[in-house]
Scaffold this active site. Structure first.
Site, mmCIF file in Angstrom:
data_model
loop_
_atom_site.group_PDB
_atom_site.id
_atom_site.type_symbol
_atom_site.label_atom_id
_atom_site.label_comp_id
_atom_site.label_asym_id
_atom_site.label_seq_id
_atom_site.Cartn_x
_atom_site.Cartn_y
_atom_site.Cartn_z
ATOM 1 N NE ARG A 41 40.071 53.483 32.556
ATOM 2 C CZ ARG A 41 41.126 54.272 32.701
ATOM 3 N NH1 ARG A 41 41.307 55.318 31.909
ATOM 4 N NH2 ARG A 41 42.030 54.024 33.642
ATOM 5 C CG ASP A 149 30.088 34.463 41.655
ATOM 6 O OD1 ASP A 149 30.413 35.572 42.116
ATOM 7 O OD2 ASP A 149 30.160 34.182 40.441
#
Lengths: 286, 206
Positions: A41, A149
């Site tokens: 990664r 959110d």
């Protein structure tokens, strides 16, 4: 035993240097067993950012240039959300948290639960479904579930209540049959009753002026967001969450997160199914 | 359908900020002071009031809110306000100050050279941790200079530990010189060896 497949750009010292930084910054722990996983990664992120060396990438990460910390964390975490994710916390909600919250209060007062950030709604709707399916007292209380959110597009999707098959993968078939209707294109829509039982609102957790109007809650689910914040924002968000909890109210974080690393305001509560944090009962701060 | 209901209309009573945070920060009740400290953090003239309150506040949670407010302001004035706490005998106060400075590294940057030559080695040691939050070039320059003059082995160890994360290969000569000066401190020698390996590993390859 030699490294099975050493990758260019990340040697042992660099790996350890990275791991120590990531632990201090996010609380995420990568052991030697995860080295290959980490290397892959990091190399992906080096390629994405055009970093020619680990040193230049690490400098970018440490200074959070162009929000690299968020990109880095995203590379290691499950970004997709789905129903009944981290089910053990839902179990804890009905086994312990609501028992505590309803112990000495009048049923005339609603139980308020906040899912923040709620993304496209899977979490607050999961709470609603879980309570309906697993909490015998669900009919005896008024329960208010709110999802919030910062992303208003996500909130629009949440209000639609339409999900793909992967989002439903952890739900028992009987629950799907009871609360969802299949659509023509392989998607499923939540029943109108459930969609109507959850409210949605925009919020920025580091802005008290935005959290305060939401009132106070019995339980807040705030999973996998504080990990992205820098130290100052994380502390401010923790204070805002504290302020929006009722005394004795609980906050549930993601499994890699610890409120003890962020703020001294909360008590740690260890229950059989989860570790959660509580605003002290006798405390009237805020 | 069980009793899961839509959020009521009108919405629930919100949480009100204090009407006068400048008065509230001196209130007898800690809850009032906590709320006032949070409100002052958003007030243009709040830093002075927070700095003043910090010098007399005894409640840990109120102090935490003051530190958070000062680091959110992230000005030289707010960084200066927390400096006296670095010298405190109270560990929570020292830690709070350290965390606050780490959260506003660029505001603290002009103050760091002086702190790194402070007569108190504990202040120098804690300041090394603030340096950790700086960009690599700044961190390296400050800690290399410290290593070349520092007389306390524990302060050197703190600087070496920070350099192993925040430094680059330009720190290697200073690390070697430090190891030579403290040849009778094996733990420091080991820390320097580890740091040097890491910095060397990230040096540009020929």
């Amino acid at each position: 035993m030699p490294d099975p497949d050493p990758l260019p750009g990340l040697n042992e010292d660099e790996f350890r240097r990275l791991c120590e930084f990531v632990y201090r910054r996010t609380g995420m722990v990568f052991t030697e067993a995860k080295r290959y996983f980490v290397q892959r990664r990091v190399i992906d992120r080096m390629a994405a950012t055009g970093a020619a060396t680990f040193a230049s990438y690490f400098a970018r990460l440490r200074t959070d240039l162009d929000g690299e910390v968020e990109h880095f964390i995203n590379a290691f975490t499950v970004n997709e959300t789905y129903f009944y994710r981290e089910e053990h916390q839902l179990q804890c909600l009905t086994t312990d948290l609501l028992r505590e919250r309803t112990r000495r209060r009048s049923p005339s007062l609603p139980i308020r639960i906040w899912s923040v950030p709620c993304s496209t709604g899977e979490e607050p709707f999961s709470i609603a479904l879980w309570l309906l399916e697993n909490w015998p007292q669900v009919d005896a209380w008024d329960i208010e579930i709110l999802g919030s959110d910062i992303d208003t597009r996500a909130l629009e999707a949440a209000r639609e209540g339409v999900y793909g098959k992967r989002a439903l993968m952890r739900l028992p078939p009987a629950v799907i049959a009871r609360y969802f209707e299949p659509l023509a294109d392989g998607e499923w829509r939540l029943s109108e009753d459930i969609r109507g039982s959850v409210g949605f609102s925009p919020v920025n957790l580091v802005e008290a002026a935005q959290t305060r109007p939401h009132g106070r809650f019995d339980v807040i689910f705030c999973r996998n967001v504080l990990i992205y914040f820098d130290d100052a924002s994380r502390r401010t968000a923790a204070e805002n969450l504290y302020e929006t909890l009722l005394p004795g109210g609980y906050i549930c974080l993601g499994h890699t997160e610890s409120m003890s690393r962020i703020s001294p305001l909360f008590e740690v509560c260890r229950y059989a199914d989860a570790i959660v944090y509580r605003r002290p009962l006798e405390d009237a701060h805020g | 359908m069980p009793l899961i209901r839509k959020p009521p209309s009108p919405p629930p009573t919100g949480v009100d900020p204090p009407a006068d945070p400048f008065a509230g920060i001196a209130a007898a009740d800690a809850a009032d002071r906590w709320a006032a400290a949070r409100a002052l953090a958003d007030h243009p003239a709040g830093v002075l009031a927070l700095a003043d309150a910090l010098s007399r506040e005894t409640d840990v949670r109120v102090r935490e809110a003051i530190f958070a407010g000062l680091s959110r302001a992230a000005t030289r004035q707010s960084a200066e306000a927390v400096l006296p706490c670095l010298r405190s005998d109270d560990a929570s106060l020292r830690t709070g100050a350290l965390d606050a400075l780490r959260a506003m590294p660029m505001a603290a940057l002009p103050l760091l050279p002086q702190l790194l030559i402070d007569p108190d080695p504990d202040v120098r040691l804690l300041t090394c941790e603030v340096v950790r939050a700086l960009p690599p070039a700044d961190a390296c320059a400050l800690l290399v200079a410290l290593l070349d003059r520092e007389t306390e082995v524990n302060v050197c160890a703190a600087a070496v530990e920070v350099l192993s994360e925040a430094g680059d290969a330009s720190a290697l000569p200073a690390l070697r010189r430090c190891a030579e000066r403290f040849a009778d401190a094996p733990f420091l020698g080991f820390a320097i060896k580890v740091a040097a390996q890491r910095l060397q590993a990230s040096a540009p390859r020929a």
